[in-house]
Enzyme design. Sequence first.
Site, PDB file in Angstrom:
ATOM      1  N   PRO A 136      38.157  30.693  47.139  1.00  0.00           N
ATOM      2  CA  PRO A 136      38.611  29.218  47.289  1.00  0.00           C
ATOM      3  C   PRO A 136      39.273  28.633  45.995  1.00  0.00           C
ATOM      4  O   PRO A 136      38.804  29.317  44.903  1.00  0.00           O
ATOM      5  CB  PRO A 136      37.472  28.218  47.576  1.00  0.00           C
ATOM      6  N   GLU A 137      40.118  27.689  46.072  1.00  0.00           N
ATOM      7  CA  GLU A 137      40.533  27.097  44.922  1.00  0.00           C
ATOM      8  C   GLU A 137      39.832  26.254  44.230  1.00  0.00           C
ATOM      9  O   GLU A 137      38.825  25.868  44.870  1.00  0.00           O
ATOM     10  CB  GLU A 137      41.797  26.427  45.218  1.00  0.00           C
ATOM     11  N   LYS A 145      34.857  28.452  39.972  1.00  0.00           N
ATOM     12  CA  LYS A 145      34.414  28.732  41.290  1.00  0.00           C
ATOM     13  C   LYS A 145      33.096  28.941  41.680  1.00  0.00           C
ATOM     14  O   LYS A 145      32.867  29.407  42.753  1.00  0.00           O
ATOM     15  CB  LYS A 145      35.513  29.867  41.861  1.00  0.00           C
ATOM     16  N   ASN A 154      44.902  31.833  44.470  1.00  0.00           N
ATOM     17  CA  ASN A 154      46.487  32.176  44.944  1.00  0.00           C
ATOM     18  C   ASN A 154      47.389  31.208  44.985  1.00  0.00           C
ATOM     19  O   ASN A 154      48.441  31.324  44.828  1.00  0.00           O
ATOM     20  CB  ASN A 154      46.040  33.197  46.161  1.00  0.00           C
ATOM     21  N   ARG A 166      46.266  40.817  45.020  1.00  0.00           N
ATOM     22  CA  ARG A 166      46.351  39.488  45.465  1.00  0.00           C
ATOM     23  C   ARG A 166      48.057  38.959  45.663  1.00  0.00           C
ATOM     24  O   ARG A 166      48.750  39.409  44.746  1.00  0.00           O
ATOM     25  CB  ARG A 166      45.765  38.219  44.492  1.00  0.00           C
TER      26      ARG A 166
END
Length: 264
Positions: free
Chosen positions: A2-3, A51, A166, A252
């Site tokens: 998750p961002e 995060k 990402n 990624r």
Amino acid sequence: MPEGDTLHRTAHTLNRVLAKQRLVRVQSSVPAIAHAELAGHLVEEVTALGKNLLIRFDDGRVLHTHLKMRGSWHVYRPGERFQRPEHQARVVLDVGDALAVCFAAPTVRLLAAHSANSDEYLNGLGPDLIPDEFDEHKAVTGLLALGQLSIGEAVMTQTALSGIGNIYKSETLFLCQINPLSLVTALSVDQAQGIVRKARALLRLNTHTMSNRRTTTTGKSDSPYWVYKRSGKACRVCGHVLRMQRQGALHRSTYFCPTCQSSP
Ligand SMILES: [Zn+2]
């Protein structure tokens, strides 16, 4: 993964439900937490650090979860059916009129009161890009210290700076016109500072909207991104074809425009 903006919104929601509430029941598939006798304690606050989600209790202990790709926190009313399989529930915090449930997080651990502030992992994280209080110098220095990494890998290295996943990696580097495949050693201090400032601005913009719709462009909901998940399509600026390249040990995906992002 998750961002950072998603994590900050989750922390905000959990804080609204749990803060100053007394735990009436705690269940966990982690034995050390199941046997920690947390029931009866008050939740002090819920915060995000990069995060990581940190839930502090009134005796100084801290529940640390890192959600990685598959983990999530949900809030339920008593008796409400879970939206994920029950066996994936790693922690259930029941405060009587609501339940906070953590599903499938790879990191779930309880920090003792005396070690919560000196935890090696948490103290090793770079500055979180989202909060008002932010050490820009430390973040820029941390980024520039990752000389031999590609820039695309470096901006996601949580020991340098915390919060970029990402989506923000691809969008930030596009907006800064920086090639994600170049090495960090090729960056000037000004370029590194530009990346940090742009990523922080995007993350904060999308954190404060408090909606799950994230945008880095003009707010058009059908195409909210400049490059993310747009490989093979035309660049919105120059019209050339966008590319995707996998980077780093975790492969990624990074999306970019080879024409607009030719520096450094
Ligand atoms: Zn372009």
